[in-house]
Motif scaffolding. Sequence first.
Motif, PDB file in Angstrom:
ATOM      1  N   SER A 111       0.837  -1.198   0.000  1.00 56.28           N
ATOM      2  CA  SER A 111       0.000   0.000   0.000  1.00 56.28           C
ATOM      3  C   SER A 111       0.868   1.242   0.000  1.00 56.28           C
ATOM      4  O   SER A 111       2.012   1.213   0.448  1.00 56.28           O
ATOM      5  N   ARG A 149       0.699   5.448   1.106  1.00 59.59           N
ATOM      6  CA  ARG A 149      -0.051   6.479   1.800  1.00 59.59           C
ATOM      7  C   ARG A 149      -0.151   7.683   0.877  1.00 59.59           C
ATOM      8  O   ARG A 149       0.843   8.169   0.359  1.00 59.59           O
ATOM      9  N   GLN A 150      -1.356   8.110   0.596  1.00 59.31           N
ATOM     10  CA  GLN A 150      -1.555   9.336  -0.193  1.00 59.31           C
ATOM     11  C   GLN A 150      -2.328  10.303   0.685  1.00 59.31           C
ATOM     12  O   GLN A 150      -3.546  10.240   0.765  1.00 59.31           O
ATOM     13  N   GLU A 175      -4.188  11.414   3.624  1.00 61.24           N
ATOM     14  CA  GLU A 175      -4.911  10.714   4.671  1.00 61.24           C
ATOM     15  C   GLU A 175      -5.244   9.279   4.267  1.00 61.24           C
ATOM     16  O   GLU A 175      -5.556   8.454   5.112  1.00 61.24           O
ATOM     17  N   ARG A 176      -5.165   9.039   2.960  1.00 52.57           N
ATOM     18  CA  ARG A 176      -5.659   7.761   2.448  1.00 52.57           C
ATOM     19  C   ARG A 176      -4.555   6.729   2.311  1.00 52.57           C
ATOM     20  O   ARG A 176      -3.432   7.029   1.995  1.00 52.57           O
ATOM     21  N   GLU A 177      -4.925   5.483   2.529  1.00 55.91           N
ATOM     22  CA  GLU A 177      -4.037   4.357   2.291  1.00 55.91           C
ATOM     23  C   GLU A 177      -4.531   3.704   1.003  1.00 55.91           C
ATOM     24  O   GLU A 177      -5.685   3.300   0.911  1.00 55.91           O
ATOM     25  N   VAL A 178      -3.671   3.676  -0.026  1.00 60.17           N
ATOM     26  CA  VAL A 178      -4.083   3.093  -1.304  1.00 60.17           C
ATOM     27  C   VAL A 178      -3.422   1.730  -1.483  1.00 60.17           C
ATOM     28  O   VAL A 178      -2.195   1.623  -1.432  1.00 60.17           O
ATOM     29  N   ALA A 234      -8.584   0.127  -3.088  1.00 57.50           N
ATOM     30  CA  ALA A 234      -8.207   0.674  -1.785  1.00 57.50           C
ATOM     31  C   ALA A 234      -9.195   0.267  -0.711  1.00 57.50           C
ATOM     32  O   ALA A 234     -10.391   0.179  -0.933  1.00 57.50           O
ATOM     33  N   ARG A 235      -8.664  -0.005   0.491  1.00 52.99           N
ATOM     34  CA  ARG A 235      -9.521  -0.315   1.623  1.00 52.99           C
ATOM     35  C   ARG A 235      -9.110   0.557   2.808  1.00 52.99           C
ATOM     36  O   ARG A 235      -7.938   0.840   2.955  1.00 52.99           O
TER      37      ARG A 235
END
Length: 227
Positions: free
Chosen positions: A10, A12-13, A15-18, A226-227
């Motif tokens: 994964s 990190r983008q 706040e998001r974890e892709v 993504a989750r």
Amino acid sequence: MIHLEQVRKSYRQGEREVLACAVERLDIARGEQVALVGRSGTGKTTLLHILAGILRPDQGVVEVVGQRLDRLSEAARDRHRGRHIGMVYQTFNLLQPFTALENVLLGALFGRGAGGDAPQRAEALLAKVGLGERMHHRPSELSVGQVQRVAICRALINDPELVLMDEPLGNQDRATGSQVLGDLLQMAADSGKTVVMVTHDPDSATRMQRTVDLAELRPAAAVGGAR
Ligand SMILES: Nc1ncnc2c1ncn2[C@@H]1O[C@H](COP(=O)(O)OP(=O)(O)O)[C@@H](O)[C@H]1O
Ligand SMILES: [Mg+2]
């Protein structure tokens, strides 16, 4: 030659974890020529970099040419890549101040192909892909397709057991691309190399012995990205 199990990577983008890459299981035998296909953004480059040992997955088993890459340090993975793997990067990564010939020879510096005959082998490879008259040109003096062929020669200079290619023919016209791939696959077959190519192009995928759809390697729980 390649064995992957429960691999996840994964990014990190903000706040998001892709979830860039998720592979339930993948096995590739010595000498196979395999296309890994998927649309843009499905994690092809990420997976190839995991196979090359450039990236380490967040979890999972990555066995490549007899080594558990997920357990090795970055320095050990770099050494392993130099000895056993030839990589053709999506963006080629040639060094601009150096000529085509020097770029191919630089590949030998980091591998096992640094013997006294390296210049002759580099010239022979360049001639084979039609760059015999261009070996003293710098990347900026070559077409994109020619630069790509130089990158293929650099990947082959160490006579690697495994060749990894990231969309290698996207910038070639159809006839040239087809011929370069044909030559590469023939050279690989003659010397028993394993070839893994990732591509979004179904046409070049049909040139390989086997095609694997990345979407089908994803564990059921990870489908949808993504989750
Ligand atoms: N360094 C990075 N940082 C954050 N996200 C990334 C990074 N590299 C790739 N990604 C994301 O991971 C996903 C897979 O990328 P990539 O492996 O390059 O796909 P492909 O090669 O199939 O186009 C994409 O959603 C991409 O935006
Ligand atoms: Mg890519």
